[in-house]
Design an enzyme around this catalytic site. Structure first.
Site, PDB file in Angstrom:
ATOM      1  N   CYS A  55       0.837  -1.217   0.000  1.00 36.61           N
ATOM      2  CA  CYS A  55       0.000   0.000   0.000  1.00 36.61           C
ATOM      3  C   CYS A  55       0.863   1.256   0.000  1.00 36.61           C
ATOM      4  CB  CYS A  55      -0.921   0.020   1.214  1.00 36.61           C
ATOM      5  SG  CYS A  55      -2.061  -1.368   1.271  1.00 36.61           S
ATOM      6  N   ARG A 132      -7.880  -4.388  -3.183  1.00 36.42           N
ATOM      7  CA  ARG A 132      -7.384  -3.290  -4.038  1.00 36.42           C
ATOM      8  C   ARG A 132      -8.365  -3.094  -5.197  1.00 36.42           C
ATOM      9  NH1 ARG A 132      -2.487  -2.480  -1.787  1.00 36.42           N
ATOM     10  NH2 ARG A 132      -1.635  -4.342  -0.839  1.00 36.42           N
TER      11      ARG A 132
HETATM   12  C1  BEZ Z   1       0.590  -4.626   1.875  1.00 38.86           C
HETATM   13  O1  BEZ Z   1       1.783  -4.900   1.867  1.00 38.86           O
HETATM   14  O2  BEZ Z   1       0.181  -3.519   1.558  1.00 38.86           O
HETATM   15  C2  BEZ Z   1      -0.379  -5.683   2.293  1.00 38.86           C
HETATM   16  C3  BEZ Z   1      -0.074  -6.990   2.025  1.00 38.86           C
HETATM   17  C4  BEZ Z   1      -0.972  -7.977   2.409  1.00 38.86           C
HETATM   18  C5  BEZ Z   1      -2.137  -7.638   3.081  1.00 38.86           C
HETATM   19  C6  BEZ Z   1      -2.435  -6.314   3.312  1.00 38.86           C
HETATM   20  C7  BEZ Z   1      -1.558  -5.323   2.915  1.00 38.86           C
END
Ligand code: BEZ
Length: 220
Positions: A55, A132
């Site tokens: 993110c 997402r």
């Molecule tokens: C992230 O790295 O943004 C992420 C990865 C897995 C689950 C939620 C967020």
């Protein structure tokens, strides 16, 4: 399993071509309503959680396309189920670590009002985070495109930009765009509806036809 019925909450989710559900929400830039954005294109996206690696890379990348989207009369809106304080702390952290100032509002959807309306939570993947999702909404507030990526895959901002440009070209000139289309390239001619139209286009020297149903032409 036979005899067992899963209980699935029946929510009518936005689809391509439907009106984007209106909402009011608290954001890092104060309260917004989707209807305030009438007359502009909107790219509304959700991310799973603040202070997470994928993110964070996405937020920096979304900010990198912010000005180009603005030039396309397109506003960015972010969203997760985190609080305003969390969003603010994360945005400050991004500014410190990446020298990047986030200019778009980020919705704090703590009560899941917006994420439920837009089908951004996929319980099979995570019941506590938004996936997402990207919704591209046109100036009349019609949903023009929906993209979903899983939690583990960062999105491609150049594709989101290309998508907005392609949707705008289609809206302006009522033409479809081919695979991998980029602005400046030829567009497609909608398929013929009659034998006469099919015949006419095979005689039209201004078109670049591979076959009667597949013709390209210069964009206006
Ligand atoms: C992230 O790295 O943004 C992420 C990865 C897995 C689950 C939620 C967020």
């Amino acid at each position: 399993m036979e005899g067992v019925k899963e209980e699935v909450e029946q929510v009518s989710l936005p689809r391509i071509g439907s009106t984007a559900p209106d909402f009011s929400a608290n954001t890092t830039q104060g309260e917004i309503r989707l209807s305030d954005y009438k007359g502009k294109w909107v790219v509304m996206f959700s991310h799973p959680a603040d202070f997470t690696p994928v993110c964070t890379t996405e937020f920096v990348a979304f900010q990198e396309i912010f000005s180009e989207l603005e030039d396309l009369n397109t506003e960015l809106i972010g969203l997760s189920v985190d609080s305003i304080s969390s969003h603010l702390a994360w945005i400050r952290n991004i500014e410190k670590n990446f020298n990047t100032s986030i200019e778009f509002p980020v919705i704090a959807d703590l009560d899941r009002n917006v994420s439920t309306k837009y089908g951004m939570i996929m319980p099979e993947e995570s019941s506590t985070e938004t996936t997402r999702a990207v919704f591209v909404i046109d100036p009349e507030q019609t949903v023009k495109s929906i993209i979903y990526y899983p939690l583990t895959t960062g999105r491609n901002m150049q594709e989101i930009l290309r998508l907005v440009k392609a949707l705008q070209k289609t809206e302006e000139e009522k033409v479809p765009t081919p695979a991998n289309w980029q602005p400046g390239e030829n567009v497609l001619v909608p398929p013929p509806k009659t034998q006469q139209e099919a015949e006419e286009r095979s005689q039209d020297d201004s078109l670049e036809c591979i076959d009667w149903y597949l013709c390209k032409k210069k964009a206006e």
